[in-house]
Enzyme design. Structure first.
Site, short mmCIF file in Angstrom:
data_model
loop_
_atom_site.label_atom_id
_atom_site.label_comp_id
_atom_site.label_asym_id
_atom_site.label_seq_id
_atom_site.Cartn_x
_atom_site.Cartn_y
_atom_site.Cartn_z
N HIS A 193 5.83 -7.34 -6.14
CA HIS A 193 5.42 -6.27 -5.92
C HIS A 193 4.00 -6.03 -6.33
O HIS A 193 3.85 -5.24 -7.31
CB HIS A 193 6.30 -5.09 -6.54
CG HIS A 193 6.07 -3.83 -6.06
ND1 HIS A 193 7.10 -2.96 -6.11
CD2 HIS A 193 4.95 -3.19 -5.51
CE1 HIS A 193 6.74 -1.75 -5.51
NE2 HIS A 193 5.42 -1.89 -5.06
N ARG A 238 9.48 -0.16 0.66
CA ARG A 238 10.42 -0.34 -0.62
C ARG A 238 11.51 -1.03 -0.15
O ARG A 238 12.18 -1.08 0.89
CB ARG A 238 10.95 1.08 -0.48
CG ARG A 238 9.90 2.26 -1.25
CD ARG A 238 9.45 1.62 -2.75
NE ARG A 238 8.44 2.33 -3.51
CZ ARG A 238 7.31 2.35 -3.61
NH1 ARG A 238 6.68 1.15 -3.06
NH2 ARG A 238 6.52 2.96 -4.63
N GLU A 242 14.04 -4.58 -8.75
CA GLU A 242 12.89 -4.93 -9.34
C GLU A 242 12.73 -4.90 -10.87
O GLU A 242 13.29 -3.93 -11.34
CB GLU A 242 11.72 -4.16 -8.65
CG GLU A 242 11.53 -4.75 -7.25
CD GLU A 242 10.31 -3.84 -6.55
OE1 GLU A 242 9.54 -3.23 -7.34
OE2 GLU A 242 10.38 -4.05 -5.30
C1 DGY Z 1 2.75 2.56 -4.59
O1 DGY Z 1 1.79 2.91 -5.22
O2 DGY Z 1 3.71 3.23 -4.46
C2 DGY Z 1 3.10 1.08 -4.70
O3 DGY Z 1 4.47 0.56 -4.45
C3 DGY Z 1 2.74 0.50 -6.22
O4 DGY Z 1 2.36 -0.64 -6.22
#
Ligand code: DGY
Length: 326
Positions: free
Chosen positions: A288, A240, A269
């Site tokens: 992402h 993250r 983002e």
């Molecule tokens: C998640 O599943 O948390 C991922 O970051 C989404 O791509």
């Protein structure tokens, strides 16, 4: 089974949407584009399914009938966990089905940053490859280098297997307590060792952060963190964005202390147009895409629909997130 009201707040594959529609009354409203329709459906919604939108206290206050939220993600930082727990609303997510795909993405960033893949590909595309490549364009080896992993759950272990078994990389990982490799990750016995955070940072040629976002991880990778990394090391973030102090990362790159950074996630983002991370010569940014393959996104959507249908039928869904474990 009584038909209940489902609010879908992100696009689902048609066959998965049809499974919901066969059993329940479904409203599809992406709050980013159809906020009024989303708000209008909240007061009668029994189940929510979607991702990438904060389901916070204000949203929950408008949804008094809500029983279950099914996230099409493994990460749960978009959800007001304590509020969900307090209201007895079940939170489901999609662990497991995305591990190998996210590990592939992280490895792509390791390769891209160390071998300068994007920068050198652009050299060719832009007609600047006019003579044999000299030292100024050489990269650094990945194989045999030491990999330090922050976050050693299923995805971290999938990255570690690629590194250790495919690239001959010694793996160091940091978790609160050492993992029982023989029981949980037998393929990594003899390949991965537990380290304190400081030792891991000092030993690793690549530091890969795969941390969930919580009060204890927000801003964890700060100026002191980067200063403790080896000079010339590479930082990768596939967890993250807000676990990283982006200004501190930029300073560590600009000073030359860090060689490069590969980032799939950002504090904000999509990355704002004026973010220096977008064009920094030592940064390989991705939008992402950790789990973004056809196969894996489909599997995530299907699991999220399974979870929601099970919960609305009064059964225990396959993947419930424990909101009590804060
Ligand atoms: C998640 O599943 O948390 C991922 O970051 C989404 O791509």
């Amino acid at each position: 089974m009584t038909r209940q009201n489902i609010l879908v707040f992100r696009e689902l594959p048609p066959d998965q949407l049809a499974r919901l529609q066969a059993a329940h009354a479904v409203t599809v409203a992406d709050p980013k584009t159809h906020r009024a329709a989303f708000d209008a459906a909240l007061p009668t919604a029994h189940g929510l399914i979607g991702s990438s939108f904060p389901i916070d206290k204000a949203v929950l206050d408008r949804a008094p009938a809500l029983k279950v939220v099914s996230s099409v993600s493994v990460g749960v930082d978009n959800y007001a966990l304590a509020e969900l727990h307090r209201r007895g609303i079940l939170l489901c997510h999609t662990p497991g089905v995305l591990d190998e795909t996210v590990a592939d993405t992280v490895f792509a960033l390791l390769m891209a940053t160390s071998r300068r893949v994007v920068e050198l590909s652009n050299l060719v595309r832009e007609g600047r490859w006019t003579k044999n490549i000299g030292e100024e364009f050489f990269g650094f080896d990945v194989h045999g280098k030491t990999l330090g992993l922050l976050g050693f759950g299923r995805i971290g272990q999938a990255i570690a297997r690629r590194a250790a078994l495919g690239f001959g990389m010694p793996v160091r990982y940091h978790t609160r307590r050492p993992v029982d490799l023989a029981a949980q990750a037998p393929a990594l016995v003899g390949h991965a060792e537990h380290r304190s955070m400081d030792t891991l940072l000092a030993e690793s040629d690549f530091v890969v952060a795969m941390l969930p976002l919580s009060d204890s991880t927000r801003g964890l990778a700060d100026a002191g963190f980067f200063a403790r990394m080896k000079r010339g090391a590479i930082f990768i973030n596939g967890g993250r964005g807000a676990t990283v102090d982006e200004a501190a990362l930029l300073a560590a790159l600009d000073s030359g202390h860090l060689r490069a950074a590969g980032l799939d996630v950002f504090a904000k983002e999509p990355l704002p147009a004026d973010s220096p991370l977008r064009t920094h010569p030592r940064v390989t940014p991705l939008p992402h895409i950790g789990s973004a393959t056809h196969e894996t996104r489909y599997a995530m959507n299907r699991l999220a629909v399974d979870n929601l249908l099970a919960a609305l039928a009064g059964q225990r869904p396959a993947a419930v997130y424990d909101t009590a474990a804060l």
